[in-house]
Design a protein around this motif. Sequence first.
Motif, short mmCIF file in Angstrom:
data_model
loop_
_atom_site.label_atom_id
_atom_site.label_comp_id
_atom_site.label_asym_id
_atom_site.label_seq_id
_atom_site.Cartn_x
_atom_site.Cartn_y
_atom_site.Cartn_z
N GLU A 101 0.83 -1.10 0.12
CA GLU A 101 -0.14 0.08 0.06
C GLU A 101 0.97 1.24 0.01
N PRO A 102 0.48 2.05 -0.92
CA PRO A 102 1.18 3.48 -1.06
C PRO A 102 1.36 4.01 0.48
N LYS A 103 0.12 4.34 1.16
CA LYS A 103 0.05 4.88 2.53
C LYS A 103 1.20 4.28 3.59
N ASP A 104 1.16 3.02 3.33
CA ASP A 104 2.09 2.07 4.30
C ASP A 104 3.68 2.41 3.90
N ARG A 105 3.85 2.59 2.47
CA ARG A 105 5.17 3.00 2.24
C ARG A 105 5.58 4.32 2.95
N ILE A 106 4.47 5.26 2.76
CA ILE A 106 4.72 6.53 3.32
C ILE A 106 5.11 6.60 4.87
N GLU A 107 4.46 5.48 5.45
CA GLU A 107 4.64 5.55 7.24
C GLU A 107 6.01 5.04 7.20
N PHE A 108 6.32 4.10 6.51
CA PHE A 108 7.80 3.40 6.45
C PHE A 108 8.97 4.34 6.46
N LEU A 109 8.69 5.29 5.33
CA LEU A 109 9.83 6.32 4.97
C LEU A 109 9.59 7.54 6.25
N ARG A 110 8.42 7.75 6.71
CA ARG A 110 8.41 8.51 7.95
C ARG A 110 9.19 8.17 9.18
N ALA A 111 9.06 6.79 9.63
CA ALA A 111 9.69 6.25 10.62
C ALA A 111 11.23 6.39 10.43
N LYS A 112 11.63 6.01 9.05
CA LYS A 112 12.94 6.17 8.86
C LYS A 112 13.61 7.55 8.98
N VAL A 113 12.79 8.41 8.69
CA VAL A 113 13.36 10.00 8.66
C VAL A 113 13.33 10.45 9.78
N ILE A 114 12.53 10.14 10.79
CA ILE A 114 12.47 10.46 12.08
C ILE A 114 13.65 10.06 12.74
N ASN A 115 14.02 8.78 12.51
CA ASN A 115 15.13 7.98 13.20
C ASN A 115 16.24 8.64 12.88
N GLN A 116 16.54 9.13 11.44
CA GLN A 116 17.72 9.70 10.84
C GLN A 116 17.95 11.11 11.58
N VAL A 117 16.86 11.89 11.70
CA VAL A 117 16.99 13.35 12.16
C VAL A 117 17.22 13.21 13.63
N ILE A 118 16.70 12.38 14.57
CA ILE A 118 17.35 12.06 15.78
C ILE A 118 18.39 11.57 15.77
N GLU A 119 19.25 10.94 15.15
CA GLU A 119 20.65 10.74 15.32
C GLU A 119 21.56 12.04 15.09
N GLN A 120 21.01 12.56 14.15
CA GLN A 120 21.74 13.95 13.49
C GLN A 120 21.55 15.04 14.77
N ALA A 121 20.44 15.21 15.50
CA ALA A 121 20.28 16.04 16.48
C ALA A 121 20.86 15.57 17.72
N LEU A 122 21.14 14.35 17.99
CA LEU A 122 21.86 13.70 19.08
C LEU A 122 23.23 14.19 18.85
N ALA A 123 23.83 14.04 17.69
CA ALA A 123 25.04 14.52 17.49
C ALA A 123 25.50 15.87 17.67
N CYS A 124 24.59 16.62 17.23
CA CYS A 124 24.62 18.09 17.34
C CYS A 124 24.53 18.50 18.82
N PHE A 125 23.89 18.16 19.55
CA PHE A 125 23.64 18.33 20.92
C PHE A 125 25.04 17.93 21.73
N MET A 126 25.48 16.64 21.33
CA MET A 126 26.69 16.14 22.30
C MET A 126 27.91 17.17 21.63
N ASP A 127 28.11 17.56 20.47
CA ASP A 127 29.13 18.27 20.06
C ASP A 127 29.10 19.59 20.68
N ASN A 128 27.93 20.13 21.10
CA ASN A 128 27.87 21.44 21.60
C ASN A 128 27.29 21.46 23.01
N GLU A 129 27.43 20.34 23.78
CA GLU A 129 26.99 20.26 25.08
C GLU A 129 27.65 21.13 26.07
N GLN A 130 28.85 21.18 25.93
CA GLN A 130 29.61 22.11 27.06
C GLN A 130 29.04 23.65 26.61
#
Length: 452
Positions: A293-322
């Motif tokens: 189903e196309p809607k299920d593909r969108i949901e799959f990609l949505r989850a992947k995108v959220i996970n990817q941005v979380i990883e980048q936000a985590l790295a940004c926070f730790m790089d600037n934590e001090q």
Amino acid sequence: MQWPRLLSRKRLGSDAEPSLSTARTDFQRDFDRVVFSSAFRRMQDKTQVFPLSKVDYVRTRLTHSLEASCIGRSLGTLVGEQVIARHGLHDFESADFGNICAAACLAHDIGNPPFGHSGEDAIRHWAESADYGARRVAGLRGSQREDFLAFEGNAQGFRIVTRLQNPDNPGGLQLTCATLAAFTKYPRESCLAGNRFEGVSARKQGFTAADRESFEQVAKEVGLLRRDERYAIWYRHPLAFLVEAADDIAYRVIDIEDGYRLGHFSYDEVTGAFLDLLPDRERQAARLGGIREPKDRIEFLRAKVINQVIEQALACFMDNEQDIRAGRFDRPLLDEIPARAQADVLIEMACQRIYCAPEVVSIQAAGFQVIHDLLERFVQVLDDVAEHGEQASPRSQMLIRLIPEQFIGHHRVPSPDPYLRLLMLTDFVSGMTDSYAVSLYKKVTGISLPGG
């Protein structure tokens, strides 16, 4: 700012000792207290993007807050693991960071008025230009005046969780100071007398003049850095950056998914934008072939995108934590991630095709009138009763019965202080659901009559 103090378990308004339970920590209790509050339940009928939607799939403020809370818990837990290892915080667990962020995210929109951000605009416009209300607001000074001219849902949210929910309790819900500080993305009062402070934390106000003392207690307890001796303004709690990032991730990605389900975007537009955010684009594109189903593909990609941005936000926070703890970093995390340009595309898509969609704008415009008219009518009622008591007009004595006692004063006697009367009125109107605001508007204007 030091982490042990930033993670204070002390509850605002309570002298009780922090819980020693490991099965249900103080920060988990914060989450539960928000969930069981009536203000949280009302968000099920408050606009996220599409007002009064008849489609049950579309997010409301409540579902958006739940999703942001899940993202915040993940971000907080991941940050907690690294912060604990970096600083040797043996008295804390990574889940403490996650639970603080989850509770703060859960409540982050709890102060939003009906009809989304247009509701905030409606209150500001009423305070500035209404025939009667603007004169009343103009008679105030400093932050008391700016609380209305620059009405802010974030400040109203702080007011709800610390005062309006469980109003007989000092500190309202009595959340921990760590959660309240993480919740407050804009730790400043509304009026800074023309002074300009740099950074995202100074863009808006995070508490009203009436609640300044409560926030000062929170800031002192967790050790926030004060930015000015005269004005009430501090640098953010570090975890507030994660709360902001969780909200940003949720609405950027999920508003696009909702837009697709309502036909504002094609399948190819959404999959293209989502795949651009993934480093393994070709691999993920190939995986879509196994989803029917196309809607299920969108949901799959949505989850992947959220996970990817979380990883980048985590790295940004730790790089600037001090620098974050020193007040030297004061920018949204998503402005600094490698995929910023691709993430900004999602905002551009939403602005061009969703936020200005006719069905959104038309209902927001109607909601604008609803909020404006309710405020204008009821402020005159409250002033009439406050100034004339039993000699107030029969109309005022009748209409004031529609306002709960909590938003009038003890024994239903309006406060003699014009600022507090206005503040309690905005408490009343901003706390309404979309449907209730429309229903009450119809009743007081005679559009809808009982039995009609």
